[in-house]
Design a protein around this motif. Structure first.
Motif, PDB file in Angstrom:
ATOM      1  N   LEU A  44       0.805  -1.220   0.000  1.00  0.00           N
ATOM      2  CA  LEU A  44       0.000   0.000   0.000  1.00  0.00           C
ATOM      3  C   LEU A  44       0.837   1.268   0.000  1.00  0.00           C
ATOM      4  CD1 LEU A  44      -2.741  -0.943   2.597  1.00  0.00           C
ATOM      5  CD2 LEU A  44      -2.894  -0.963   0.121  1.00  0.00           C
ATOM      6  N   ARG A  45       0.261   2.299  -0.606  1.00  0.00           N
ATOM      7  CA  ARG A  45       0.780   3.656  -0.478  1.00  0.00           C
ATOM      8  C   ARG A  45      -0.013   4.404   0.581  1.00  0.00           C
ATOM      9  NH1 ARG A  45      -0.215   5.558  -6.247  1.00  0.00           N
ATOM     10  NH2 ARG A  45      -1.809   3.974  -6.022  1.00  0.00           N
ATOM     11  N   CYS A  46      -1.137   3.840   1.026  1.00  0.00           N
ATOM     12  CA  CYS A  46      -1.936   4.431   2.093  1.00  0.00           C
ATOM     13  C   CYS A  46      -1.086   4.473   3.360  1.00  0.00           C
ATOM     14  CB  CYS A  46      -3.196   3.611   2.355  1.00  0.00           C
ATOM     15  SG  CYS A  46      -4.354   3.561   0.979  1.00  0.00           S
ATOM     16  N   ALA A  47      -1.122   5.615   4.057  1.00  0.00           N
ATOM     17  CA  ALA A  47      -0.259   5.767   5.218  1.00  0.00           C
ATOM     18  C   ALA A  47      -1.020   5.750   6.540  1.00  0.00           C
ATOM     19  CB  ALA A  47       0.535   7.073   5.105  1.00  0.00           C
ATOM     20  N   THR A  48      -2.236   6.273   6.553  1.00  0.00           N
ATOM     21  CA  THR A  48      -2.972   6.383   7.806  1.00  0.00           C
ATOM     22  C   THR A  48      -3.956   5.223   7.954  1.00  0.00           C
ATOM     23  OG1 THR A  48      -4.776   7.691   6.861  1.00  0.00           O
ATOM     24  CG2 THR A  48      -2.829   8.898   7.645  1.00  0.00           C
ATOM     25  N   ASP A  49      -4.399   5.013   9.186  1.00  0.00           N
ATOM     26  CA  ASP A  49      -5.401   3.978   9.440  1.00  0.00           C
ATOM     27  C   ASP A  49      -6.687   4.274   8.675  1.00  0.00           C
ATOM     28  OD1 ASP A  49      -3.675   2.628  11.106  1.00  0.00           O
ATOM     29  OD2 ASP A  49      -4.559   3.379  12.969  1.00  0.00           O
ATOM     30  N   LEU A  50      -7.061   5.551   8.591  1.00  0.00           N
ATOM     31  CA  LEU A  50      -8.268   5.931   7.863  1.00  0.00           C
ATOM     32  C   LEU A  50      -8.162   5.555   6.386  1.00  0.00           C
ATOM     33  CD1 LEU A  50     -11.032   7.353   7.709  1.00  0.00           C
ATOM     34  CD2 LEU A  50      -9.773   9.474   7.250  1.00  0.00           C
ATOM     35  N   GLU A  51      -7.022   5.854   5.766  1.00  0.00           N
ATOM     36  CA  GLU A  51      -6.837   5.523   4.351  1.00  0.00           C
ATOM     37  C   GLU A  51      -6.887   4.013   4.130  1.00  0.00           C
ATOM     38  OE1 GLU A  51      -4.095   9.340   2.967  1.00  0.00           O
ATOM     39  OE2 GLU A  51      -3.115   7.460   3.520  1.00  0.00           O
ATOM     40  N   VAL A  52      -6.216   3.254   4.978  1.00  0.00           N
ATOM     41  CA  VAL A  52      -6.213   1.790   4.835  1.00  0.00           C
ATOM     42  C   VAL A  52      -7.625   1.240   5.015  1.00  0.00           C
ATOM     43  CG1 VAL A  52      -5.348  -0.380   5.800  1.00  0.00           C
ATOM     44  CG2 VAL A  52      -3.792   1.562   5.527  1.00  0.00           C
ATOM     45  N   THR A  53      -8.339   1.742   6.013  1.00  0.00           N
ATOM     46  CA  THR A  53      -9.700   1.276   6.266  1.00  0.00           C
ATOM     47  C   THR A  53     -10.631   1.607   5.112  1.00  0.00           C
ATOM     48  OG1 THR A  53      -9.364   1.509   8.646  1.00  0.00           O
ATOM     49  CG2 THR A  53     -11.642   1.409   7.878  1.00  0.00           C
ATOM     50  N   GLY A  64     -17.040  -9.031  -6.517  1.00  0.00           N
ATOM     51  CA  GLY A  64     -15.968  -9.758  -7.182  1.00  0.00           C
ATOM     52  C   GLY A  64     -14.612  -9.587  -6.533  1.00  0.00           C
ATOM     53  N   THR A  65     -14.517  -8.714  -5.518  1.00  0.00           N
ATOM     54  CA  THR A  65     -13.251  -8.533  -4.804  1.00  0.00           C
ATOM     55  C   THR A  65     -13.512  -8.553  -3.301  1.00  0.00           C
ATOM     56  OG1 THR A  65     -13.437  -6.123  -4.910  1.00  0.00           O
ATOM     57  CG2 THR A  65     -12.110  -7.199  -6.619  1.00  0.00           C
ATOM     58  N   LEU A  66     -12.500  -8.989  -2.557  1.00  0.00           N
ATOM     59  CA  LEU A  66     -12.625  -9.099  -1.111  1.00  0.00           C
ATOM     60  C   LEU A  66     -11.237  -9.006  -0.498  1.00  0.00           C
ATOM     61  CD1 LEU A  66     -14.413  -9.952   1.400  1.00  0.00           C
ATOM     62  CD2 LEU A  66     -13.652 -12.269   0.893  1.00  0.00           C
ATOM     63  N   VAL A  67     -11.086  -8.199   0.536  1.00  0.00           N
ATOM     64  CA  VAL A  67      -9.819  -8.155   1.259  1.00  0.00           C
ATOM     65  C   VAL A  67      -9.778  -9.364   2.179  1.00  0.00           C
ATOM     66  CG1 VAL A  67      -8.414  -6.885   2.919  1.00  0.00           C
ATOM     67  CG2 VAL A  67      -9.628  -5.654   1.125  1.00  0.00           C
ATOM     68  N   ALA A  68      -8.826 -10.249   1.926  1.00  0.00           N
ATOM     69  CA  ALA A  68      -8.706 -11.477   2.701  1.00  0.00           C
ATOM     70  C   ALA A  68      -7.856 -11.276   3.955  1.00  0.00           C
ATOM     71  CB  ALA A  68      -8.099 -12.579   1.844  1.00  0.00           C
ATOM     72  N   ALA A  69      -6.856 -10.385   3.875  1.00  0.00           N
ATOM     73  CA  ALA A  69      -5.989 -10.145   5.026  1.00  0.00           C
ATOM     74  C   ALA A  69      -5.264  -8.821   4.849  1.00  0.00           C
ATOM     75  CB  ALA A  69      -4.967 -11.267   5.178  1.00  0.00           C
ATOM     76  N   ILE A  70      -4.870  -8.245   5.979  1.00  0.00           N
ATOM     77  CA  ILE A  70      -4.062  -7.034   5.987  1.00  0.00           C
ATOM     78  C   ILE A  70      -2.835  -7.323   6.835  1.00  0.00           C
ATOM     79  CG2 ILE A  70      -3.931  -4.594   6.625  1.00  0.00           C
ATOM     80  CD1 ILE A  70      -6.979  -4.473   6.381  1.00  0.00           C
ATOM     81  N   ALA A  71      -1.654  -7.128   6.255  1.00  0.00           N
ATOM     82  CA  ALA A  71      -0.412  -7.287   7.004  1.00  0.00           C
ATOM     83  C   ALA A  71       0.050  -5.897   7.425  1.00  0.00           C
ATOM     84  CB  ALA A  71       0.653  -7.962   6.150  1.00  0.00           C
ATOM     85  N   ALA A  72       0.275  -5.720   8.702  1.00  0.00           N
ATOM     86  CA  ALA A  72       0.694  -4.422   9.218  1.00  0.00           C
ATOM     87  C   ALA A  72       2.054  -4.041   8.661  1.00  0.00           C
ATOM     88  CB  ALA A  72       0.734  -4.450  10.742  1.00  0.00           C
ATOM     89  N   GLY A  73       2.250  -2.770   8.476  1.00  0.00           N
ATOM     90  CA  GLY A  73       3.538  -2.278   8.002  1.00  0.00           C
ATOM     91  C   GLY A  73       4.521  -2.127   9.144  1.00  0.00           C
ATOM     92  N   THR A  74       5.768  -1.989   8.772  1.00  0.00           N
ATOM     93  CA  THR A  74       6.836  -1.732   9.737  1.00  0.00           C
ATOM     94  C   THR A  74       7.498  -0.422   9.347  1.00  0.00           C
ATOM     95  OG1 THR A  74       8.517  -2.900   8.442  1.00  0.00           O
ATOM     96  CG2 THR A  74       7.239  -4.215  10.024  1.00  0.00           C
ATOM     97  N   SER A  75       8.585  -0.081  10.010  1.00  0.00           N
ATOM     98  CA  SER A  75       9.277   1.163   9.672  1.00  0.00           C
ATOM     99  C   SER A  75       9.924   1.090   8.288  1.00  0.00           C
ATOM    100  CB  SER A  75      10.332   1.486  10.722  1.00  0.00           C
ATOM    101  OG  SER A  75      11.274   0.440  10.791  1.00  0.00           O
TER     102      SER A  75
END
Length: 125
Positions: A44-53, A64-75
């Motif tokens: 993702l290029r999304c940086a904030t929790d709001l953008e990711v959500t 036809g699309t579904l988010v199956a999982a979100i892996a948290a980012g690191t530094s």
């Protein structure tokens, strides 16, 4: 003012994606090659929790699309979405559509396209 314009444009884009996704599902119901399911990994290029959500919700609300999982980012690594797509011909097509959706969302939340440049697709060499 630009956020408002991008926001209205994004809502229209999502509504159109819902309509076309629904049409795709309905038109393929009785075909032998109904779907080509795949799971794609999208950094993702999304940086904030709001953008990711908002982005994950936009993907999931589109038929036809579904988010199956979100892996948290690191530094050093951005967050990653794992998206299940039913009707794309290839992984590249799925990623291109998701990247376009993310660009439109970031234009709405940030008031400009990612990268800060005002150039359009047609102006690139």
């Amino acid at each position: 003012m630009m956020r408002l314009i991008h926001g209205v444009s994004y809502v229209g884009f999502i509504l159109w994606a819902i309509v076309t996704g629904s049409w795709t599902i309905a038109s393929r119901l009785f075909r032998a090659d109904y779907a080509q399911p795949m799971i794609v990994e999208l950094p993702l290029r999304c940086a904030t929790d709001l953008e990711v959500t908002l982005f994950a919700s936009s993907i999931t609300i589109t038929p036809g699309t579904l988010v199956a999982a979100i892996a948290a980012g690191t530094s050093t690594q951005p967050p990653v979405l794992f998206v299940h797509a039913l009707f794309e011909d290839s992984e590249e097509d799925a990623l291109a559509g998701l990247t376009d959706m993310e660009s439109r969302l970031l234009a709405m939340t940030r008031g400009r396209k990612p990268g800060g440049g005002a150039e359009s697709e047609g102006e690139r060499s």
